[in-house]
Write a protein that holds these residues in place. Sequence first.
Motif, PDB file in Angstrom:
ATOM      1  N   LEU A  49       0.823  -1.208   0.000  1.00 32.07           N
ATOM      2  CA  LEU A  49       0.000   0.000   0.000  1.00 32.07           C
ATOM      3  C   LEU A  49       0.865   1.270   0.000  1.00 32.07           C
ATOM      4  O   LEU A  49       0.362   2.368  -0.254  1.00 32.07           O
ATOM      5  N   GLY A  50       2.126   1.116   0.300  1.00 35.14           N
ATOM      6  CA  GLY A  50       3.050   2.267   0.261  1.00 35.14           C
ATOM      7  C   GLY A  50       2.899   3.218   1.439  1.00 35.14           C
ATOM      8  O   GLY A  50       3.631   4.206   1.540  1.00 35.14           O
ATOM      9  N   THR A  51       1.961   2.925   2.332  1.00 33.41           N
ATOM     10  CA  THR A  51       1.694   3.819   3.470  1.00 33.41           C
ATOM     11  C   THR A  51       2.452   3.331   4.714  1.00 33.41           C
ATOM     12  O   THR A  51       3.033   2.252   4.710  1.00 33.41           O
ATOM     13  N   ASP A  85      -7.670  -4.488  -7.056  1.00 34.42           N
ATOM     14  CA  ASP A  85      -7.515  -3.648  -8.253  1.00 34.42           C
ATOM     15  C   ASP A  85      -7.834  -2.193  -7.953  1.00 34.42           C
ATOM     16  O   ASP A  85      -7.128  -1.284  -8.390  1.00 34.42           O
ATOM     17  N   GLN A  86      -8.910  -1.971  -7.179  1.00 33.45           N
ATOM     18  CA  GLN A  86      -9.278  -0.602  -6.815  1.00 33.45           C
ATOM     19  C   GLN A  86      -8.158   0.057  -6.014  1.00 33.45           C
ATOM     20  O   GLN A  86      -7.757   1.189  -6.282  1.00 33.45           O
ATOM     21  N   LEU A  87      -7.660  -0.684  -5.016  1.00 28.64           N
ATOM     22  CA  LEU A  87      -6.609  -0.125  -4.159  1.00 28.64           C
ATOM     23  C   LEU A  87      -5.330   0.109  -4.956  1.00 28.64           C
ATOM     24  O   LEU A  87      -4.665   1.134  -4.795  1.00 28.64           O
ATOM     25  N   GLN A  88      -5.008  -0.835  -5.837  1.00 32.76           N
ATOM     26  CA  GLN A  88      -3.778  -0.690  -6.620  1.00 32.76           C
ATOM     27  C   GLN A  88      -3.823   0.589  -7.463  1.00 32.76           C
ATOM     28  O   GLN A  88      -2.832   1.318  -7.551  1.00 32.76           O
ATOM     29  N   THR A  89      -4.981   0.876  -8.024  1.00 34.08           N
ATOM     30  CA  THR A  89      -5.119   2.084  -8.835  1.00 34.08           C
ATOM     31  C   THR A  89      -4.866   3.332  -7.983  1.00 34.08           C
ATOM     32  O   THR A  89      -4.100   4.216  -8.377  1.00 34.08           O
ATOM     33  N   VAL A  90      -5.463   3.391  -6.789  1.00 31.34           N
ATOM     34  CA  VAL A  90      -5.276   4.612  -5.985  1.00 31.34           C
ATOM     35  C   VAL A  90      -3.863   4.684  -5.401  1.00 31.34           C
ATOM     36  O   VAL A  90      -3.314   5.774  -5.255  1.00 31.34           O
ATOM     37  N   VAL A  91      -3.249   3.537  -5.126  1.00 32.35           N
ATOM     38  CA  VAL A  91      -1.854   3.542  -4.640  1.00 32.35           C
ATOM     39  C   VAL A  91      -0.947   4.095  -5.740  1.00 32.35           C
ATOM     40  O   VAL A  91      -0.099   4.954  -5.482  1.00 32.35           O
ATOM     41  N   SER A 140      -1.461   7.792  -6.033  1.00 31.50           N
ATOM     42  CA  SER A 140      -0.833   8.523  -4.912  1.00 31.50           C
ATOM     43  C   SER A 140       0.666   8.605  -5.126  1.00 31.50           C
ATOM     44  O   SER A 140       1.279   9.636  -4.876  1.00 31.50           O
ATOM     45  N   GLU A 141       1.269   7.498  -5.593  1.00 30.99           N
ATOM     46  CA  GLU A 141       2.725   7.510  -5.815  1.00 30.99           C
ATOM     47  C   GLU A 141       3.062   8.505  -6.911  1.00 30.99           C
ATOM     48  O   GLU A 141       4.013   9.268  -6.799  1.00 30.99           O
ATOM     49  N   TYR A 142       2.240   8.548  -7.969  1.00 32.56           N
ATOM     50  CA  TYR A 142       2.484   9.454  -9.093  1.00 32.56           C
ATOM     51  C   TYR A 142       2.405  10.905  -8.606  1.00 32.56           C
ATOM     52  O   TYR A 142       3.241  11.736  -8.943  1.00 32.56           O
ATOM     53  N   GLU A 143       1.391  11.180  -7.759  1.00 36.14           N
ATOM     54  CA  GLU A 143       1.214  12.559  -7.255  1.00 36.14           C
ATOM     55  C   GLU A 143       2.370  12.986  -6.363  1.00 36.14           C
ATOM     56  O   GLU A 143       2.658  14.161  -6.224  1.00 36.14           O
ATOM     57  N   ASN A 144       3.030  12.002  -5.721  1.00 34.70           N
ATOM     58  CA  ASN A 144       4.113  12.333  -4.789  1.00 34.70           C
ATOM     59  C   ASN A 144       5.463  12.465  -5.473  1.00 34.70           C
ATOM     60  O   ASN A 144       6.453  12.790  -4.829  1.00 34.70           O
ATOM     61  N   ILE A 145       5.529  12.195  -6.785  1.00 37.01           N
ATOM     62  CA  ILE A 145       6.828  12.291  -7.483  1.00 37.01           C
ATOM     63  C   ILE A 145       7.234  13.757  -7.571  1.00 37.01           C
ATOM     64  O   ILE A 145       6.442  14.606  -7.923  1.00 37.01           O
TER      65      ILE A 145
END
Length: 214
Positions: free
Chosen positions: A88-90, A200-206, A209-214
């Motif tokens: 989840l990267g969190t 799949d839903q969670l993977q999309t939002v993870v 979120s990672e893309y937004e944090n780059i």
Amino acid sequence: MLKIALTKGRVEQKLIPLLQRCGIDCDPLINKQRKLIITLADQYHFILVKGDDVCTYLRKGTVDLGVVGSDVLAEQNADNQVDELLDLGTGRCQFIVAAKQDFNWQTPHRKVIGTKYPEVARRYFSSIGEDVEIIKIAGSVELAPLTGLADAIVDLTETGTTLRVNHLVVHDWLDVITSRLVANPVALKQKRNEIFKLVDQLQTVVEESEYENI
Ligand SMILES: Nc1ncnc2c1ncn2[C@@H]1O[C@H](COP(=O)(O)OP(=O)(O)OP(=O)(O)O)[C@@H](O)[C@H]1O
Ligand SMILES: O=P(O)(O)OC[C@H]1O[C@H](OP(=O)(O)OP(=O)(O)O)[C@H](O)[C@@H]1O
């Protein structure tokens, strides 16, 4: 209906925004007060547990899924009885080995290590060929070298504040830790479609979120 053992506290707090971004109304979780079983979206029964208990619920088949730190999996899941589905990267933090500044790491004596993670500590010291005594501690691990209970600790650090204010220094950096979605293998077979819809839903939002944090 999916039953999910959720680590209460930090892991829970970081999961809520991800679930919200999946379109799941989290108000019952946010406003749960002391309630320990929470249903979201008429589909997910969350049971709120200590991180140390997530694998027990999964192994016994009491729940289908779990959300738990990879620190707990490193300690309890060496046999891979629980399947990891998604990072989840969190809840990002890192295992460290630390001691007082003046501790002599070359000491000829058998070192004493205080930790909440005896398996992780044992694996680390055996990987560097050192036989150490490990003392399991339930919390406030940084106290161990300060009080003379242990020479050094294996613990988690996030901001570094606890180490700094207690005058401990990092001797070695070990694995980076994040929260993981895990499953019991039987549920994975029996409820595959339901489980992978959520994955799949969670993977999309993870990924978003990672893309937004780059
Ligand atoms: N700075 C941090 N310190 C400890 N754990 C952290 C940190 N940041 C994220 N985590 C994650 O949060 C989990 C622990 O959550 P939390 O600290 O809320 O529970 P706790 O009740 O204090 O811990 P425990 O269950 O070990 O007593 C860890 O397993 C880890 O994956
Ligand atoms: O690097 P920092 O941001 O300071 O975070 C690290 C501290 O947080 C955790 O303790 P926690 O707050 O969970 O309390 P505990 O000692 O009772 O487990 C961990 O065991 C460290 O002590």
